[in-house]
Write an enzyme that holds these catalytic residues in place. Structure first.
Site, PDB file in Angstrom:
ATOM      1  N   ARG A  53       0.845  -1.182   0.000  1.00 45.74           N
ATOM      2  CA  ARG A  53       0.000   0.000   0.000  1.00 45.74           C
ATOM      3  C   ARG A  53       0.885   1.239   0.000  1.00 45.74           C
ATOM      4  O   ARG A  53       2.102   1.143   0.117  1.00 45.74           O
ATOM      5  CB  ARG A  53      -0.976  -0.014   1.188  1.00 45.74           C
ATOM      6  CG  ARG A  53      -0.354  -0.618   2.409  1.00 45.74           C
ATOM      7  CD  ARG A  53      -0.310   0.155   3.675  1.00 45.74           C
ATOM      8  NE  ARG A  53      -0.274   1.564   3.596  1.00 45.74           N
ATOM      9  CZ  ARG A  53       0.823   2.297   3.785  1.00 45.74           C
ATOM     10  NH1 ARG A  53       2.010   1.735   3.993  1.00 45.74           N
ATOM     11  NH2 ARG A  53       0.779   3.597   3.743  1.00 45.74           N
ATOM     12  N   GLY A  54       0.234   2.420  -0.118  1.00 41.36           N
ATOM     13  CA  GLY A  54       0.996   3.669  -0.242  1.00 41.36           C
ATOM     14  C   GLY A  54       1.154   3.967  -1.728  1.00 41.36           C
ATOM     15  O   GLY A  54       1.567   3.079  -2.504  1.00 41.36           O
ATOM     16  N   ALA A  55       0.826   5.204  -2.118  1.00 44.57           N
ATOM     17  CA  ALA A  55       0.709   5.519  -3.547  1.00 44.57           C
ATOM     18  C   ALA A  55       1.947   5.147  -4.377  1.00 44.57           C
ATOM     19  O   ALA A  55       1.827   4.433  -5.387  1.00 44.57           O
ATOM     20  CB  ALA A  55       0.349   6.994  -3.709  1.00 44.57           C
ATOM     21  N   ARG A  96      -7.007  -0.460  -7.167  1.00 42.25           N
ATOM     22  CA  ARG A  96      -7.445   0.596  -6.223  1.00 42.25           C
ATOM     23  C   ARG A  96      -7.674   1.880  -7.035  1.00 42.25           C
ATOM     24  O   ARG A  96      -6.944   2.134  -8.008  1.00 42.25           O
ATOM     25  CB  ARG A  96      -6.404   0.832  -5.113  1.00 42.25           C
ATOM     26  CG  ARG A  96      -6.365  -0.314  -4.099  1.00 42.25           C
ATOM     27  CD  ARG A  96      -5.512   0.020  -2.895  1.00 42.25           C
ATOM     28  NE  ARG A  96      -6.175   0.905  -1.962  1.00 42.25           N
ATOM     29  CZ  ARG A  96      -5.577   1.421  -0.880  1.00 42.25           C
ATOM     30  NH1 ARG A  96      -4.311   1.137  -0.629  1.00 42.25           N
ATOM     31  NH2 ARG A  96      -6.225   2.213  -0.054  1.00 42.25           N
ATOM     32  N   ASP A 239      -1.923  10.855  -2.181  1.00 39.55           N
ATOM     33  CA  ASP A 239      -2.291   9.790  -3.123  1.00 39.55           C
ATOM     34  C   ASP A 239      -2.578  10.340  -4.499  1.00 39.55           C
ATOM     35  O   ASP A 239      -2.429   9.650  -5.507  1.00 39.55           O
ATOM     36  CB  ASP A 239      -3.503   9.015  -2.606  1.00 39.55           C
ATOM     37  CG  ASP A 239      -3.043   8.036  -1.555  1.00 39.55           C
ATOM     38  OD1 ASP A 239      -2.838   8.465  -0.410  1.00 39.55           O
ATOM     39  OD2 ASP A 239      -2.820   6.861  -1.905  1.00 39.55           O
ATOM     40  N   ASN A 249      -5.449  12.504   0.278  1.00 36.25           N
ATOM     41  CA  ASN A 249      -4.541  11.680   1.095  1.00 36.25           C
ATOM     42  C   ASN A 249      -5.376  10.941   2.132  1.00 36.25           C
ATOM     43  O   ASN A 249      -6.606  11.099   2.195  1.00 36.25           O
ATOM     44  CB  ASN A 249      -3.465  12.560   1.754  1.00 36.25           C
ATOM     45  CG  ASN A 249      -2.380  11.726   2.409  1.00 36.25           C
ATOM     46  OD1 ASN A 249      -1.831  10.804   1.779  1.00 36.25           O
ATOM     47  ND2 ASN A 249      -2.061  11.999   3.657  1.00 36.25           N
ATOM     48  N   LYS A 250      -4.713  10.158   2.941  1.00 35.68           N
ATOM     49  CA  LYS A 250      -5.388   9.302   3.915  1.00 35.68           C
ATOM     50  C   LYS A 250      -6.432  10.076   4.713  1.00 35.68           C
ATOM     51  O   LYS A 250      -6.201  11.217   5.122  1.00 35.68           O
ATOM     52  CB  LYS A 250      -4.325   8.709   4.851  1.00 35.68           C
ATOM     53  CG  LYS A 250      -4.815   7.779   5.929  1.00 35.68           C
ATOM     54  CD  LYS A 250      -5.701   6.661   5.442  1.00 35.68           C
ATOM     55  CE  LYS A 250      -5.104   5.830   4.331  1.00 35.68           C
ATOM     56  NZ  LYS A 250      -6.135   5.008   3.623  1.00 35.68           N
TER      57      LYS A 250
END
Ligand code: MRU
Length: 345
Positions: A53-55, A96, A239, A249-250
């Site tokens: 995970r993580g862009a 995603r 992201d 973002n998150k």
């Protein structure tokens, strides 16, 4: 490749001869468990289920996924592999929806595929490895640039996990934290990042592996932390950044930006230019991923039959006007808007 220094020991993804070696982030910090994926389908599943995970890490992983797809399709049908690979690219693209690095990497790999006449694996692998290396180099550069902005800051707060686990290595916002730590800053706060706990499970663990002390806070403690004047900057990743500087973002990033402005705390976003979506003009056009309500209900209702529903958007959009600086590998955009963003195009 993958040069690892003292304050950057962790790697989430690594190309090995058999395929792509992935650290399963769902199991951290309890278990350090790696698996090697060998097909595009497995790569898409690893992204969807958030093993990786993580862009930026999602983008790099997808690029390696294209290499695996080409390896499989070329081996089974060397004449028609280009037609057959399309369904693999679609599968990867659908993994995603918010992190634009996924689409950026697949687009770049697709363009390269168009130019290949012989065995596709060597040129595609070379390109994916280069994307990976470039990401680490960009992070190191942004780390130093971001740390330059902190000057006399006594403390910082970071959200989610934006470190080596979320990128090719070193990290975006966490890269700035690493660089600042090397310069002597050691009041580092990490928010737990409900509901998936990227801060509590991943950031604090990742920093611990590298001997960087960090203090965990509940997301709901951020206002009190700022009121107590414990921090001068909030530093986050992204992201997807719209052309006008709005940042997805998150979930929880937007709340932190609102709180920061109220408390005169500065707000920094750190992201490579591969995270900027020039085709999306403003943040309200960014698709926000909704994930299974069970991810949110898990803590309180785990193991019970729950009839409670939950709204679980996993990203939010922070308007550019609440952001003091967007740090990219091409330079810093202060007080971002459409015009200033074009300086890093
Ligand atoms: O849902 P996740 O864990 O993939 O979300 C990650 C984030 O929101 C990060 O802050 C972002 O991708 C930047 S990572 C360098």
């Amino acid at each position: 490749m993958n040069f690892v220094e003292e304050t950057d020991q962790i790697r989430a993804i690594q190309w090995v001869q058999e395929g792509l070696r992935i650290l399963d982030q769902r199991k951290l910090p309890d278990q350090i468990s790696y698996e090697t994926v060998t097909t595009a389908k497995q790569v898409a599943e690893a992204i969807q289920s958030m093993k990786v995970r993580g862009a930026p890490a999602i983008g790099i992983t997808a690029a390696y996924g294209v290499v695996l797809a080409a390896r499989g399709q070329y081996a089974s049908d060397p004449k028609n592999w280009k037609n057959k690979i399309d369904k693999d690219l679609k599968l990867l693209t659908a993994a995603r929806p918010t992190a634009v690095n996924l689409f950026w990497a697949i687009h770049a790999m697709r363009e390269l595929i168009g130019t290949i006449e012989t065995d596709p694996v060597p040129p595609l692998l070379k390109f994916a490895l280069r994307l990976h290396e470039n990401d680490i180099a960009a992070n190191r550069k942004m780390g130093e640039t971001g740390a330059d902005l902190l000057s006399e800051t006594h403390g910082i707060l970071t959200h989610c996990n934006t470190g080596s686990l979320a990128t090719g290595g070193y990290g975006t916002a966490l890269g700035v934290v690493r660089s600042a730590f090397k310069r002597g800053l050691n009041m580092i706060y990490a928010s737990e990042t409900r509901p998936w706990l990227q801060g509590a499970r991943l950031t604090v663990w990742e920093l611990q592996q590298d001997g960087i002390p960090a203090t965990l806070i509940a997301d709901s403690a951020a206002a009190s932390l700022m009121h107590a004047k414990k921090i001068g900057w909030v530093i986050v990743g992204a992201d997807r950044i719209a052309a006008n500087g709005d940042v997805a973002n998150k979930i929880g990033t937007y709340s932190l930006a609102v709180l920061a402005r109220h408390h005169s705390v500065k707000f920094m976003v750190v992201a490579p230019t591969s995270t900027i979506d020039w085709d999306t003009k403003t943040g309200d056009k960014i698709v926000i991923e909704q994930r299974d309500s069970r991810e949110l209900l898990m803590d309180c209702y785990f193991g019970r039959d729950s009839v409670i529903d939950a709204w679980n958007p996993v990203f939010d959009v922070t308007p550019g006007e609440l952001i003091d600086a967007i740090v990219t590998e091409k330079g810093v955009v202060f007080n971002p808007n459409l015009y200033r963003m074009s300086t890093v195009k």
